[in-house]
Design a protein around this motif. Structure first.
Motif, PDB file in Angstrom:
ATOM      1  N   THR A 150       0.816  -1.222   0.000  1.00 60.67           N
ATOM      2  CA  THR A 150       0.000   0.000   0.000  1.00 60.67           C
ATOM      3  C   THR A 150       0.843   1.262   0.000  1.00 60.67           C
ATOM      4  O   THR A 150       0.584   2.192  -0.773  1.00 60.67           O
ATOM      5  N   PHE A 151       1.857   1.298   0.860  1.00 59.07           N
ATOM      6  CA  PHE A 151       2.658   2.510   0.990  1.00 59.07           C
ATOM      7  C   PHE A 151       3.842   2.514   0.027  1.00 59.07           C
ATOM      8  O   PHE A 151       4.492   1.490  -0.167  1.00 59.07           O
ATOM      9  N   CYS A 242      -8.917   1.637   5.892  1.00 62.29           N
ATOM     10  CA  CYS A 242      -9.454   2.616   4.947  1.00 62.29           C
ATOM     11  C   CYS A 242      -8.569   3.850   4.877  1.00 62.29           C
ATOM     12  O   CYS A 242      -8.253   4.343   3.783  1.00 62.29           O
ATOM     13  N   CYS A 243      -8.127   4.357   6.030  1.00 63.10           N
ATOM     14  CA  CYS A 243      -7.287   5.562   6.067  1.00 63.10           C
ATOM     15  C   CYS A 243      -5.922   5.305   5.441  1.00 63.10           C
ATOM     16  O   CYS A 243      -5.367   6.175   4.748  1.00 63.10           O
ATOM     17  N   HIS A 244      -5.357   4.135   5.664  1.00 62.52           N
ATOM     18  CA  HIS A 244      -4.084   3.802   5.033  1.00 62.52           C
ATOM     19  C   HIS A 244      -4.236   3.683   3.520  1.00 62.52           C
ATOM     20  O   HIS A 244      -3.324   4.057   2.765  1.00 62.52           O
ATOM     21  N   ALA A 245      -5.378   3.171   3.064  1.00 66.75           N
ATOM     22  CA  ALA A 245      -5.622   3.092   1.620  1.00 66.75           C
ATOM     23  C   ALA A 245      -5.695   4.498   1.018  1.00 66.75           C
ATOM     24  O   ALA A 245      -5.200   4.737  -0.092  1.00 66.75           O
ATOM     25  N   SER A 249      -3.085   5.926  -1.730  1.00 71.15           N
ATOM     26  CA  SER A 249      -3.568   6.351  -3.048  1.00 71.15           C
ATOM     27  C   SER A 249      -3.041   7.729  -3.437  1.00 71.15           C
ATOM     28  O   SER A 249      -3.018   8.073  -4.622  1.00 71.15           O
ATOM     29  N   LEU A 250      -2.603   8.522  -2.449  1.00 66.89           N
ATOM     30  CA  LEU A 250      -2.078   9.856  -2.753  1.00 66.89           C
ATOM     31  C   LEU A 250      -0.730   9.776  -3.470  1.00 66.89           C
ATOM     32  O   LEU A 250      -0.271  10.753  -4.046  1.00 66.89           O
ATOM     33  N   ARG A 251      -0.103   8.596  -3.419  1.00 65.68           N
ATOM     34  CA  ARG A 251       1.219   8.451  -4.029  1.00 65.68           C
ATOM     35  C   ARG A 251       1.259   7.316  -5.037  1.00 65.68           C
ATOM     36  O   ARG A 251       2.255   6.616  -5.169  1.00 65.68           O
ATOM     37  N   ASP A 258       7.245  12.637  -4.094  1.00 60.19           N
ATOM     38  CA  ASP A 258       7.789  13.675  -3.225  1.00 60.19           C
ATOM     39  C   ASP A 258       6.817  14.837  -3.042  1.00 60.19           C
ATOM     40  O   ASP A 258       7.202  15.901  -2.574  1.00 60.19           O
ATOM     41  N   GLU A 259       5.563  14.642  -3.445  1.00 59.58           N
ATOM     42  CA  GLU A 259       4.565  15.682  -3.310  1.00 59.58           C
ATOM     43  C   GLU A 259       3.531  15.269  -2.270  1.00 59.58           C
ATOM     44  O   GLU A 259       3.240  14.093  -2.104  1.00 59.58           O
ATOM     45  N   TYR A 260       2.986  16.267  -1.598  1.00 55.70           N
ATOM     46  CA  TYR A 260       1.981  15.990  -0.578  1.00 55.70           C
ATOM     47  C   TYR A 260       0.725  16.777  -0.883  1.00 55.70           C
ATOM     48  O   TYR A 260       0.791  17.928  -1.329  1.00 55.70           O
ATOM     49  N   VAL A 261      -0.418  16.154  -0.671  1.00 55.53           N
ATOM     50  CA  VAL A 261      -1.704  16.825  -0.829  1.00 55.53           C
ATOM     51  C   VAL A 261      -2.508  16.567   0.434  1.00 55.53           C
ATOM     52  O   VAL A 261      -2.196  15.674   1.222  1.00 55.53           O
ATOM     53  N   ILE A 262      -3.554  17.358   0.624  1.00 54.21           N
ATOM     54  CA  ILE A 262      -4.405  17.201   1.803  1.00 54.21           C
ATOM     55  C   ILE A 262      -5.282  15.958   1.617  1.00 54.21           C
ATOM     56  O   ILE A 262      -6.033  15.872   0.645  1.00 54.21           O
ATOM     57  N   PRO A 263      -5.203  14.999   2.503  1.00 53.02           N
ATOM     58  CA  PRO A 263      -6.048  13.799   2.375  1.00 53.02           C
ATOM     59  C   PRO A 263      -7.489  14.084   2.768  1.00 53.02           C
ATOM     60  O   PRO A 263      -7.757  14.889   3.665  1.00 53.02           O
TER      61      PRO A 263
END
Length: 338
Positions: A150-151, A242-245, A249-251, A258-263
């Motif tokens: 997942t990660f 669910c939260c880990h998924a 999914s953000l990456r 190397d980018e971050y968005v608001i989950p």
């Protein structure tokens, strides 16, 4: 040995809890201590990319769950074998015949009643520990799968070596804390089997008779609070999955690593660290399922809460610094409280 092992684990949890509580106190005199402890605890996005001294890659998180799965599985199967051989289910006919034989003894009736209650209490304690360790096994197996599939950890993401060693200790001590009152006799049981095998050899060892129903039937006799604890555990377990998924999914794309968005989604709508909140719920479920009579498990739970609240506070500050449009209604970890 029982008191020695339990005492050692309790001292370790207290030694972990106190610095976290002290560092969280709102006092300017503790700023340097807070900063030092935070430096040990930082990892991933909240760790400065230029800080590489005494760090290991964050992908080493996988090591925690490899250790947890191997160690928990070993404890679970050893305890399960001990419970199957040394604390089997009582068959009603043999129980009644034993009572009848003791009734003829007159004065021995009350001593039998006391010993029988002690036997039942011990049997319940053993199978309760098996049940709690089984829940822990379900938890750590999923976490191992998530770290692999997942990660996607950034190549530049790291964590302090102290945090890495703390994680290895935690996933060694946590499963042991769930069964520490039985560990000495279980280890003695396993050692006796190994010694017998060494002396007699495989051919002379008595055959191990296994009946599936007898190995699972005791779970049907567990008390109501243990099933409530299991329900709390599964509630936190599903939300954490669910939260880990969502975080994974953000990456999904390599160019975004190397980018971050608001989950967004699930408990992310109310707290910044819902996976931490779910972890607290999971360990609360284990505490309830255990019966809440062992102070070692209470201290384990207290360490989980103190550690995750401390980490969530810094994550919340990072989100606020990183994003100008970060939702102001999100709490750090505990909805409507903190």
């Amino acid at each position: 040995m029982e008191s020695w092992l339990a005492g050692l684990l309790r001292a370790a949890w207290v030694a972990g809890i106190l610095p976290l509580i002290i560092a969280s106190l709102p006092s300017s005199r503790l700023n340097s201590f807070h900063g030092a402890l935070l430096g040990f605890a930082k990892r991933g996005k909240i760790m400065q990319s230029s800080s590489h001294k005494f760090t290991v890659p964050q992908r080493f998180f996988c090591h925690f769950y490899v250790v947890a799965v191997v160690w928990t599985t070993l404890l679970l199967f050893t305890l399960w074998a001990y419970a199957y051989k040394m604390a089997p289910s009582v068959s009603e006919p043999s129980l009644y015949s034993t009572i009848a034989s003791h009734l003829t003894g007159g004065s021995h009736m009350f001593s039998f009643h006391k010993s029988h209650l002690t036997l039942l209490q011990h049997r319940h304690r053993v199978w309760s520990s098996v049940f709690v360790l089984l829940l822990m096994e379900i938890h750590v197996v999923r976490r191992l799968i998530e770290t692999i599939y997942t990660f996607q950890y950034s190549p530049s993401a790291g964590m302090h070596i102290f945090g890495y060693l703390t994680g290895l200790f935690f996933y060694t001590a946590a499963p042991l804390s769930l069964c520490c009152t039985l560990a000495p006799e279980v280890f003695g049981f396993a050692a006796a089997l190994v010694a017998e095998f060494i002396v007699k050899g495989k051919r002379q060892m008595p055959a191990f008779e296994f009946e599936l129903w007898e190995s699972v039937n005791p779970f049907l006799k567990l008390r109501w609070f243990q099933w409530i604890g299991a329900a709390i555990f599964l509630w936190g377990w599903m939300h954490q999955r669910c939260c880990h998924a969502i975080l994974g999914s953000l990456r999904e794309r390599a160019e975004q690593i190397d980018e971050y968005v608001i989950p967004h989604g699930d408990w992310f709508e109310i707290v910044s660290c819902p996976h931490y909140l779910a972890e607290i719920v999971i360990y609360a479920g284990l505490l309830v399922a255990s019966g809440g009579t062992d102070i070692t498990i209470w201290l384990l739970f207290a360490f989980v809460v103190a550690n995750l609240v401390f980490a969530a506070a810094e994550t919340q500050r990072w989100y606020i610094r990183k994003f100008d449009n970060y939702p102001s209604n999100r709490y750090a970890i505990i909805p409507y409280v903190y």
